[in-house]
Design a protein around this motif. Structure first.
Motif, PDB file in Angstrom:
ATOM      1  N   TYR A 349       0.830  -1.217   0.000  1.00  0.00           N
ATOM      2  CA  TYR A 349       0.000   0.000   0.000  1.00  0.00           C
ATOM      3  C   TYR A 349       0.862   1.265   0.000  1.00  0.00           C
ATOM      4  CZ  TYR A 349      -3.686  -3.290   1.255  1.00  0.00           C
ATOM      5  OH  TYR A 349      -4.563  -4.350   1.263  1.00  0.00           O
ATOM      6  N   ASN A 350       2.181   1.094  -0.137  1.00  0.00           N
ATOM      7  CA  ASN A 350       3.118   2.211  -0.032  1.00  0.00           C
ATOM      8  C   ASN A 350       3.037   2.841   1.359  1.00  0.00           C
ATOM      9  OD1 ASN A 350       5.197   3.830  -0.912  1.00  0.00           O
ATOM     10  ND2 ASN A 350       3.882   5.268  -2.008  1.00  0.00           N
ATOM     11  N   VAL A 351       2.826   1.992   2.355  1.00  0.00           N
ATOM     12  CA  VAL A 351       2.741   2.441   3.743  1.00  0.00           C
ATOM     13  C   VAL A 351       3.915   1.842   4.517  1.00  0.00           C
ATOM     14  CG1 VAL A 351       1.395   2.401   5.879  1.00  0.00           C
ATOM     15  CG2 VAL A 351       0.237   2.661   3.678  1.00  0.00           C
ATOM     16  N   LYS A 352       4.688   2.697   5.148  1.00  0.00           N
ATOM     17  CA  LYS A 352       5.786   2.259   6.004  1.00  0.00           C
ATOM     18  C   LYS A 352       5.256   2.117   7.427  1.00  0.00           C
ATOM     19  CE  LYS A 352      10.432   3.577   7.498  1.00  0.00           C
ATOM     20  NZ  LYS A 352      11.496   4.617   7.379  1.00  0.00           N
ATOM     21  N   VAL A 353       5.265   0.902   7.949  1.00  0.00           N
ATOM     22  CA  VAL A 353       4.705   0.612   9.269  1.00  0.00           C
ATOM     23  C   VAL A 353       5.842   0.407  10.263  1.00  0.00           C
ATOM     24  CG1 VAL A 353       3.219  -0.905  10.614  1.00  0.00           C
ATOM     25  CG2 VAL A 353       2.684  -0.454   8.207  1.00  0.00           C
ATOM     26  N   LEU A 354       5.865   1.215  11.307  1.00  0.00           N
ATOM     27  CA  LEU A 354       6.850   1.091  12.374  1.00  0.00           C
ATOM     28  C   LEU A 354       6.160   0.545  13.615  1.00  0.00           C
ATOM     29  CD1 LEU A 354       8.688   4.505  11.896  1.00  0.00           C
ATOM     30  CD2 LEU A 354       9.304   2.282  10.954  1.00  0.00           C
ATOM     31  N   LEU A 355       6.681  -0.539  14.165  1.00  0.00           N
ATOM     32  CA  LEU A 355       6.081  -1.199  15.319  1.00  0.00           C
ATOM     33  C   LEU A 355       6.764  -0.744  16.603  1.00  0.00           C
ATOM     34  CD1 LEU A 355       5.748  -4.856  13.976  1.00  0.00           C
ATOM     35  CD2 LEU A 355       4.040  -3.032  13.924  1.00  0.00           C
ATOM     36  N   THR A 356       5.970  -0.569  17.659  1.00  0.00           N
ATOM     37  CA  THR A 356       6.545  -0.191  18.947  1.00  0.00           C
ATOM     38  C   THR A 356       7.164  -1.390  19.653  1.00  0.00           C
ATOM     39  OG1 THR A 356       4.411  -0.499  20.053  1.00  0.00           O
ATOM     40  CG2 THR A 356       4.939   1.713  19.253  1.00  0.00           C
ATOM     41  N   ARG A 357       6.684  -2.583  19.354  1.00  0.00           N
ATOM     42  CA  ARG A 357       7.322  -3.786  19.909  1.00  0.00           C
ATOM     43  C   ARG A 357       7.282  -4.893  18.856  1.00  0.00           C
ATOM     44  NH1 ARG A 357       3.864  -7.705  22.456  1.00  0.00           N
ATOM     45  NH2 ARG A 357       1.688  -7.073  22.531  1.00  0.00           N
ATOM     46  N   MET A 358       8.366  -5.690  18.834  1.00  0.00           N
ATOM     47  CA  MET A 358       8.518  -6.723  17.827  1.00  0.00           C
ATOM     48  C   MET A 358       8.283  -8.120  18.384  1.00  0.00           C
ATOM     49  SD  MET A 358       9.283  -4.909  15.184  1.00  0.00           S
ATOM     50  CE  MET A 358       9.845  -6.170  14.043  1.00  0.00           C
ATOM     51  N   ASP A 359       8.269  -8.238  19.708  1.00  0.00           N
ATOM     52  CA  ASP A 359       8.061  -9.544  20.325  1.00  0.00           C
ATOM     53  C   ASP A 359       7.094  -9.393  21.484  1.00  0.00           C
ATOM     54  OD1 ASP A 359       9.579  -8.451  22.445  1.00  0.00           O
ATOM     55  OD2 ASP A 359      11.425  -9.183  21.552  1.00  0.00           O
ATOM     56  N   GLU A 360       6.993 -10.430  22.328  1.00  0.00           N
ATOM     57  CA  GLU A 360       5.987 -10.434  23.383  1.00  0.00           C
ATOM     58  C   GLU A 360       6.407  -9.658  24.624  1.00  0.00           C
ATOM     59  OE1 GLU A 360       4.541 -14.329  24.227  1.00  0.00           O
ATOM     60  OE2 GLU A 360       3.994 -14.754  22.147  1.00  0.00           O
ATOM     61  N   SER A 361       7.600  -9.100  24.630  1.00  0.00           N
ATOM     62  CA  SER A 361       8.015  -8.271  25.763  1.00  0.00           C
ATOM     63  C   SER A 361       7.482  -6.857  25.583  1.00  0.00           C
ATOM     64  CB  SER A 361       9.543  -8.251  25.868  1.00  0.00           C
ATOM     65  OG  SER A 361      10.098  -7.725  24.678  1.00  0.00           O
ATOM     66  N   LEU A 362       7.597  -6.059  26.637  1.00  0.00           N
ATOM     67  CA  LEU A 362       7.214  -4.662  26.535  1.00  0.00           C
ATOM     68  C   LEU A 362       8.173  -3.933  25.610  1.00  0.00           C
ATOM     69  CD1 LEU A 362       6.319  -3.812  30.255  1.00  0.00           C
ATOM     70  CD2 LEU A 362       4.728  -3.843  28.335  1.00  0.00           C
ATOM     71  N   PRO A 363       7.766  -2.793  25.061  1.00  0.00           N
ATOM     72  CA  PRO A 363       8.674  -2.041  24.191  1.00  0.00           C
ATOM     73  C   PRO A 363       9.996  -1.727  24.886  1.00  0.00           C
ATOM     74  CG  PRO A 363       6.459  -1.144  24.046  1.00  0.00           C
ATOM     75  CD  PRO A 363       6.442  -2.163  25.149  1.00  0.00           C
ATOM     76  N   ASP A 364      11.079  -1.775  24.115  1.00  0.00           N
ATOM     77  CA  ASP A 364      12.415  -1.434  24.597  1.00  0.00           C
ATOM     78  C   ASP A 364      12.858  -2.341  25.739  1.00  0.00           C
ATOM     79  OD1 ASP A 364      14.668   0.171  24.214  1.00  0.00           O
ATOM     80  OD2 ASP A 364      14.158   1.458  25.896  1.00  0.00           O
ATOM     81  N   ASN A 365      12.247  -3.542  25.833  1.00  0.00           N
ATOM     82  CA  ASN A 365      12.565  -4.513  26.890  1.00  0.00           C
ATOM     83  C   ASN A 365      12.366  -3.948  28.294  1.00  0.00           C
ATOM     84  OD1 ASN A 365      13.335  -6.684  25.170  1.00  0.00           O
ATOM     85  ND2 ASN A 365      15.287  -5.664  24.804  1.00  0.00           N
ATOM     86  N   LEU A 366      11.399  -3.059  28.430  1.00  0.00           N
ATOM     87  CA  LEU A 366      11.077  -2.498  29.743  1.00  0.00           C
ATOM     88  C   LEU A 366      10.307  -3.521  30.565  1.00  0.00           C
ATOM     89  CD1 LEU A 366      10.011   1.041  28.492  1.00  0.00           C
ATOM     90  CD2 LEU A 366      12.040   0.517  29.825  1.00  0.00           C
TER      91      LEU A 366
END
Length: 628
Positions: A349-366
């Motif tokens: 769709y010409n849409v760049k999607v940025l995810l806040t988390r890539m796995d099942e942990s909290l973002p930034d491993n918090l």
């Protein structure tokens, strides 16, 4: 951060492909001048090529069908949300800071090595007297590693007679380095390595470039003498010494290759042409892999005419799983699956999607959900996307409730993009309605929803059905249905971006369509009259005094503190969804939960005179009397 990592990856790929071509077809061949410029070109191309972006979209110019967005009445839902304040220093920067420190350390080591080489050359220029010969300065030394040349200076070793035949050949060798500006090549290569010290291919390029320089200088130094005689000089005078990285020492470790290059037969033109003509094919492959963005047209023709960037936030994560089902499935797992599906389909769709988390942990491993909420908002605000979309799933004690819900920032809050957020929600409502039931667009007043209200860009939250409803759960757990929802979300993102850009194909219909929730569908977090224990504060205190039992483990360890419980007081006065929000430990949390479960019915919350479901937080403080 991701764009920089992508650039570095593309740089490594392009340098690997181009150097691989050299290694297979060009290395140790007799067309040395061509190889010299090729190696220098690899350095430049591998750094510049990843910066170029050419969109191959199969002639799809961004087809967007005529779309009418129906305006929808927003249902106001009172709720407090999480009361968290953004700190000026966030944990989001931790990983970025570490990478920057590592990168800076690598550059520091490179500067240190470069400085040592330059200082030695400068020291020799001060110690030894220079002899001018036209535009070249000759320094007579007895230093190790000499003779060598650096730009227009020759550092000669007096143990080698300049008047001997061997001395004349060595001098012609160094003179060729100077006339051909080989020092400039090496300096440029060193600077590239300094900046891109993590690229192993650049070190190989430097070594090969030095070898090519020696091949060229050797050919010039032979003159009218035979190559075997010159090879004999190399063997006689070769010594093993540590050399300066920036200079061209006559005696160096490439001895075997240099002698081999002197004695092999001249190259055939046919072989030369076959290797050179293969270059466009390799360059084209590298260009396609690194610079081109190949995009398939989307199934529905919703392709943005210009790239659109959105941030998709998969709700919960880590110690905060959200809704959890008996079979072990959690809200955070499904939200992540949907978010990943959106990201994987975004290029269509010409849409760049940025995810806040890539796995099942909290973002930034918090580990703290509150800190994670800060990170989500800080990350999105730093990106400035066209839209922030938070993905969640709903739940209720009433498993008959079903359907999707969309939430926008509260209208009485600080959000500066409320109208744009509402437009995005209206578009998404229209796109989802043909495939799933949508219960409407809602807003929480008072303190609202953190990730929406603190966003500095248009933002909305989507509840992808009720996990507690068998039908909704079976639908969303299927991969094909997740793809359907993901595509509808991406279509909406494209339509929203085009509408914001003034595309007349996306129009707003001013005829309102009202949606009203069914009775009992809403769980309030703030109501006109909040729930309370029958009899009020005194009755609650009396109940605690007679029911509460201080855990022996907590007494032995002298553990005190406040347990915070969260629970829902339903409209029928019963309690549900009791959870421990904070717990000092040593059994205090479990004891507080046991007491609350034994407390019986509570007086329900009321909104406009009607009993409603309401989420409530109740602290219970444990205190030990000390004996003196």
């Amino acid at each position: 951060m991701l764009p920089y990592l992508l650039y570095l990856f593309k740089m490594l790929v392009s340098s690997a492909i181009l150097l691989g071509y050299y290694w297979i077809f060009l290395r140790d061949q007799r067309f040395h001048q061509y190889n010299r410029y090729y190696l220098l070109g690899v350095l430049i191309i591998s750094m510049v090529l990843p910066l170029l972006h050419f969109d191959l979209s199969f002639f799809n110019e961004g087809i967007i069908s005529q779309t009418v967005i129906r305006t929808i009445e927003v249902i106001s839902v009172y709720g407090e949300g999480e009361n968290v304040e953004v700190s000026p220093v966030g944990s989001m920067l931790r990983s970025i800071t570490i990478l920057k420190l590592i990168y800076s350390a690598g550059i520091g080591v490179g500067f240190w090595g470069l400085g040592i080489a330059l200082r030695r050359i400068h020291r020799m220029r001060k110690i030894y007297k220079g002899e001018q010969l036209d535009d070249i300065t000759i320094y007579h030394t007895r230093e190790k590693g000499t003779p060598f040349s650096f730009f227009r200076s020759v550092f000669w070793n007096d143990q080698v007679s300049l008047n001997s035949r061997a001395g004349q050949q060595i001098f012609r060798h160094e003179l060729y380095h100077i006339r051909q500006y080989h020092s400039l090549d090496i300096l440029f290569c060193q600077l590239a390595i300094l900046v891109c010290w993590f690229n192993p291919f650049y070190y190989l390029i430097r070594n090969e470039l030095r070898a090519v320089h020696e091949y060229l200088a050797d050919q010039h130094a032979i003159g009218n003498d035979g190559p075997l005689e010159y090879a004999e000089i190399l063997l006689e005078r070769s010594i093993q010494e540590k050399q300066l990285a920036l200079t061209h020492p006559f005696f160096q470790s490439q001895l075997k290759r240099r002698i081999t290059m002197l004695t092999i037969k001249p190259f055939q033109k046919s072989g030369y042409l076959s290797r050179v003509l293969a270059l466009p094919l390799v360059a084209s492959l590298s260009f396609l892999l690194v610079a081109f963005v190949i995009r398939k047209p989307s199934e529905g023709g919703f392709v943005a005419k210009e790239p659109v960037t959105i941030v998709v936030d998969a709700g919960h994560g880590g110690p905060d799983p959200g809704i959890k089902l008996p079979d072990g499935q959690t809200e955070q797992q499904l939200a992540l699956q949907i978010s990943r599906k959106i990201a994987s389909l975004g290029p269509d769709y010409n849409v760049k999607v940025l995810l806040t988390r890539m796995d099942e942990s909290l973002p930034d491993n918090l580990t703290d959900p509150f800190e994670a909420n800060k990170w989500r908002v800080l990350y999105s605000n730093s990106i400035k996307p066209a839209l922030l979309l938070s993905v969640h799933l709903n739940g209720s004690d009433n498993n008959s409730l079903n359907g999707y819900e969309l939430h926008v920032p509260r209208s009485n809050g600080p959000h500066q993009h409320l109208n744009a957020s509402l437009t995005a929600a209206q578009i998404l409502q229209n796109q989802l309605s043909p495939v799933v039931k949508v219960n409407g667009i809602k807003e929480r007043q008072n303190k609202g929803i953190w990730v929406l209200d603190k966003s500095e860009t248009p933002a909305l939250l989507i509840e992808c059905g009720f996990l507690t409803n068998p039908g909704d759960y079976e639908f969303i757990r299927e991969t094909k249905n997740q793809e359907t929802i993901a595509r509808k979300i991406l279509e909406s993102a494209v339509l929203f971006a085009e509408h914001q850009r003034g595309n007349k194909a996306v129009q707003i219909d001013t005829v309102p369509m009202s949606k009203t929730p069914g009775k009992g569908e809403i769980t309030f977090t703030q109501a006109e009259q909040m729930p309370f224990y029958p009899g009020g504060k005194e009755a609650w205190q009396k109940f605690l005094n007679t029911t509460l039992r201080y855990p022996q483990e907590a007494i032995d360890s002298e553990t005190t503190g406040t347990v915070l419980l969260g629970f829902v007081v339903r409209a029928d006065s019963t309690l549900a969804d009791i959870s421990i929000i904070s717990d000092p430990g040593k059994g205090l949390g479990q004891e507080a939960k046991r007491v609350l479960e034994a407390s019986g019915k509570w007086a329900p919350a009321k909104q406009k005179g009607q009993a409603v479901n309401c989420y409530f937080k109740q602290p219970i403080t444990f205190h030990l009397e000390r004996e003196f």
